[in-house]
Design a protein around this motif. Sequence first.
Motif: not given
Lengths: 346, 346
Positions: B7-18, B36-40
């Motif tokens: 999810v982090a990769r797809l959303a382009g953020v860190s796992t912490a943010t996810v 993030v929601r969308l990616a998830a």
Amino acid sequence: MTRIDDVARLAGVSTATVSRALRGLPTVSEATRQRVRLAAEQLGYTASPSASRLAGGKAGTVAVLVPRISSWFSGAVVDAAEELLRPAGYDLLLRTVGGRSRAQERLPGTADLPKRVDAVLLVATPALVSAAPVFAAPAFGGRPLPGVTVAAGAPVPGWPSVGVDDVAAARTATEHLLQLGHRRIVCLSGDATDDLTRPADLDRRWGYREAMLAAGTPAEGILEFAARAGVEGGRQATAKLLARGTPPTGIVATCDELAMGAIVALCRAGLRVPADVSVIGVDGHQFARAIGLSTVAQPAAELGRLAAGTLLDRLSGARHDDTEPGRVILPTRLILRETTAPPRAH
Amino acid sequence: MTRIDDVARLAGVSTATVSRALRGLPTVSEATRQRVRLAAEQLGYTASPSASRLAGGKAGTVAVLVPRISSWFSGAVVDAAEELLRPAGYDLLLRTVGGRSRAQERLPGTADLPKRVDAVLLVATPALVSAAPVFAAPAFGGRPLPGVTVAAGAPVPGWPSVGVDDVAAARTATEHLLQLGHRRIVCLSGDATDDLTRPADLDRRWGYREAMLAAGTPAEGILEFAARAGVEGGRQATAKLLARGTPPTGIVATCDELAMGAIVALCRAGLRVPADVSVIGVDGHQFARAIGLSTVAQPAAELGRLAAGTLLDRLSGARHDDTEPGRVILPTRLILRETTAPPRAH
DNA sequence: TTGTAGGCGTTATCAT
DNA sequence: ATGATAACGCCTACAA
């Protein structure tokens, strides 16, 4: 909380050995195992489920999905299933998946099941539930969640199912009245829009029709009457039915609770059971025996045990073949008691 | 199974943010949260409960301990409790803790509860269960497991309890018969050695005695009769009672199922209810209404909701005071129907 | 038979 | 507001 290292230290071994010893793995000498056991006991140690599950990859839990647990059938099935599942090391995660109406919302809160449990026990749930995507194919190559359905409204593809032949059960009940000489027989069944009505009701109505038709009953002789679920629903519906005019000489209820309600209504209307009208149900409810209700009984506890056993087989990997899973049909029993008799000669 | 990194990769953020975004923590910008929601959603991602629990330290689960789930009371309570617990994010871990007999084995398989759940809901369990060590003080300084008891045989020290005043309930039932003019009243209660008999039965017997004694009944007028649990048990016991000689004019059953069994037995013996003998129960069982059974009803669902609410309060840390927890007693209602009437004048 | 060490997937802490 | 990076507590190769 004591952790595995505490036990390891006390026993004078490594954490790996503690893990192995406590789980009964073979590669541990009896002597060490004893020492570890003792240490664990002294400290009151129990492995953290979250940690072992994370590391081990299995949840040690079976999800039990029911429309509601406060129905004699769900209760009986779950009680019986628990008796096998617990000793086998599985916990029961109880979840109500809602009736027909709520089922449409894509089974809210079911998507997490694959990560949370090892298998699913689906009990007496309506057809729509079986179509839930979670049961079919978890995203991206994870293998589908194993499961079993018990008396479900529709089979889940890939899952074995256990149940009874509801069509036949109701047919048997109806035929019994027919054989006694009844001709004017109404079928009292659960209102399909009622969340509390079990999926089996629909099949049982078919059984009634089949029996009636096979006996040469003309179409207008098929007398179906819907009731809200429960004894009270059966009572009200029957009262309404009686208010409409000539009462039938026999009533086949698609479940015992409705049958009991019918009996109450008949008594209150001054009609005697079975002298004036015969009543037979389907279920084998605990109360039926005491009440003296004739019924076609289904082995609820046996269904629960069978379902649990099937699940355990599958989980232990005993059977991992790809053959289409079986559909086990347990027999029902016609139990004649005091609510059925030949119609009064007129 | 997709993990948080996907999810982090797809959303382009860190796992912490996810993690933060998905859990609704405040320190995330609306824009990222949406992404993030969308990616998830696209990946069908759900956090692994084992991992979150291990990292987060909370189980997100409430243990529901019942003697057996296939009893109207357990079912009603659990159904109601689930309605609050699930939306609050808690799962239900169902476990039967056995009746009197099995309870003595130190509540097998309960020691792991502190590590497995955040709280316990103890329903209708016998006194011995309350004494289980797990509930008191987990080894070495861990704080005791929070919990609530519902209609339990004995309070668990430190836990609030919800229930009804069973003594008063039975007293009310008895007084009703007394006021109608009955004097020869027997109390039909569950056999205390029967695992299926609820702990409340004992209190209810006391209520009967109190009422009888208060009415000036001599000691030999206290007529207690034990029955195996369930309708069938009530029927059999009553049949035996009738066989002994002059029937009483009134019967107070400690639970509705026994009362229903009594009615069946009376009818079969040719006695009319309430013309010949009055019957009143205690419980407010679903069937009581349809059957027309007079009873003193307890609000089972309400008890379940209240218990769940109390638990949630405690879990959300709203109330963490050290004051001795409360004991909530909900009122019962005397419901007069068609099974009680003045005794026949002789 | 037993010990060592890496990894299971998240969350929490501490920076930035 | 976001990103690294330790824990979290156990299991499982792999090594000894």
